[in-house]
Design a protein around this motif. Structure first.
Motif, PDB file in Angstrom:
ATOM      1  N   ASN A  78       0.697  -1.134  -0.127  1.00 31.22           N
ATOM      2  CA  ASN A  78       0.015  -0.067  -0.026  1.00 31.22           C
ATOM      3  C   ASN A  78       0.840   1.064   0.200  1.00 31.22           C
ATOM      4  O   ASN A  78       1.568   1.675   0.938  1.00 31.22           O
ATOM      5  N   THR A  80       0.649   5.114  -0.524  1.00 27.68           N
ATOM      6  CA  THR A  80      -0.262   6.254  -0.761  1.00 27.68           C
ATOM      7  C   THR A  80       0.420   7.728  -0.546  1.00 27.68           C
ATOM      8  O   THR A  80       1.030   7.950   0.762  1.00 27.68           O
ATOM      9  N   ASP A 157       3.485   7.495   2.092  1.00 30.37           N
ATOM     10  CA  ASP A 157       3.415   6.496   3.086  1.00 30.37           C
ATOM     11  C   ASP A 157       3.227   5.128   2.252  1.00 30.37           C
ATOM     12  O   ASP A 157       2.660   5.090   1.459  1.00 30.37           O
TER      13      ASP A 157
HETATM   14  C1  LIG Z   1      -3.297   2.467   2.544  1.00 29.38           C
HETATM   15  O1  LIG Z   1      -2.693   3.439   3.474  1.00 29.38           O
HETATM   16  C2  LIG Z   1      -3.389   4.474   3.938  1.00 29.38           C
HETATM   17  C3  LIG Z   1      -2.748   5.507   4.778  1.00 29.38           C
HETATM   18  O2  LIG Z   1      -1.440   5.489   4.542  1.00 29.38           O
HETATM   19  C4  LIG Z   1      -4.862   4.402   4.319  1.00 29.38           C
HETATM   20  O3  LIG Z   1      -5.398   5.302   4.648  1.00 29.38           O
HETATM   21  C5  LIG Z   1      -5.555   3.114   3.504  1.00 29.38           C
HETATM   22  O4  LIG Z   1      -6.754   2.841   4.139  1.00 29.38           O
HETATM   23  C6  LIG Z   1      -4.704   2.105   3.292  1.00 29.38           C
HETATM   24  N1  LIG Z   1      -5.349   1.101   2.187  1.00 29.38           N
HETATM   25  C7  LIG Z   1      -5.521  -0.038   2.349  1.00 29.38           C
HETATM   26  C8  LIG Z   1      -6.073  -0.857   1.089  1.00 29.38           C
HETATM   27  O5  LIG Z   1      -5.140  -0.567   3.219  1.00 29.38           O
END
Ligand SMILES: *[C@@H]1O[C@H](CO)[C@@H](O)[C@H](O)[C@H]1NC(C)=O
Ligand SMILES: *[C@@H]1O[C@H](CO)[C@@H](O)[C@H](O)[C@H]1NC(C)=O
Length: 243
Positions: A78, A80, A157
């Motif tokens: 993940n 982001t 992140d």
């Molecule tokens: C990925 O990480 C972000 C924060 O860094 C979070 O808000 C999001 O829910 C995460 N997505 C998943 C699919 O875990």
């Protein structure tokens, strides 16, 4: 064959019924089983550990800047970007081939196959959300995450999970260079981190990643791509992309 409208209706009804009852990861409709973060069907996240970090440097040169090596064996990846920005995420294979945005060109949001898994690249438009790159994994090869830096990095992140190293594998570490893929992936938790972002992991094993980085993309001097333009963010509509 004449198909009556009522049989059409019942066909579409049964189709929508079976679609609404989702298939578990064991292949059984309605079993409710899902893959855990380690990629284990019905597992409880116990066979892997989380690797997480962030890239917050706002003063890197324009262009590609490596953030992270994603080792083979990674699951639940993940990445982001905290807010939208003029920057782009980019992903390359360990041998330097573009997966997403890797050729000084911007790819549309969507699904991209790489390293034995499918990455979903999103570039939300019209709101504050940043770009994301996610994949279930497990990956089978090293992948390299970059930022195409323009300005104002709001922070990126990242997290992924990697199989927990077993005691037996610890003892046999590099005992003749015949480490299995599984061992390599366990060893590669502590990736070198040239981007001064932090990687936290319970594993403290450091590993020489030269066997992959030897094949890294050709060195880029800051001026060598002046004529190649990253197009402005006239983003391709996201909504017609499959999710
Ligand atoms: C990925 O990480 C972000 C924060 O860094 C979070 O808000 C999001 O829910 C995460 N997505 C998943 C699919 O875990
Ligand atoms: C940001 O990256 C540049 C170029 O790699 C480096 O010189 C600088 O020290 C980094 N800044 C921080 C705060 O890590």
């Amino acid at each position: 064959v004449v198909v009556s409208s009522s049989s059409c209706l019942s066909l579409s009804l049964s189709l929508s019924l079976s679609l609404s009852q989702s298939e578990g990861c064991d292949g059984v409709l309605g079993s409710g089983l899902v893959r855990d973060r380690c990629g284990v069907c019905g597992g409880g996240d116990g066979s892997c550990e989380r690797v997480t970090g962030r890239f917050e440097n706002s003063s890197v040169p324009l262009g590609y800047h490596k953030i992270l090596d994603i080792p083979p064996g990674a699951t639940a990846i993940n990445i982001t970007e905290r807010h939208s920005s003029p920057n782009y995420l980019a992903l390359r294979s360990g041998t330097g081939h573009s997966v997403v945005n890797g050729r000084w060109a911007v790819d549309p949001p969507g699904k991209y196959e790489a390293g034995g898994t499918t990455f979903v690249y999103s570039r939300p438009r019209g709101d504050e959300k940043g770009e994301t790159l996610t994949a279930a994994g497990p990956t089978t090869t090293l992948l390299q995450l970059y930022i195409i830096f323009h300005r104002q990095n709001p922070g990126i992140d990242y997290e992924y999970y990697i199989p927990v190293k077993k005691e037996k594998e610890k003892v046999r570490e590099w005992d003749g260079g015949s480490a299995s893929l599984r061992e390599i992936s366990a060893l590669a938790v502590a990736v070198e981190d040239p981007a001064s972002s932090s990687v936290s992991s319970s594993s403290s094993t450091s590993v020489n990643t030269d066997r992959w980085t030897l094949e890294r993309p050709r060195p880029r001097s800051p001026g060598s791509n002046r004529n190649t333009r990253i197009p402005p963010r006239t983003d391709i509509p996201l909504d017609n992309q499959p999710v």
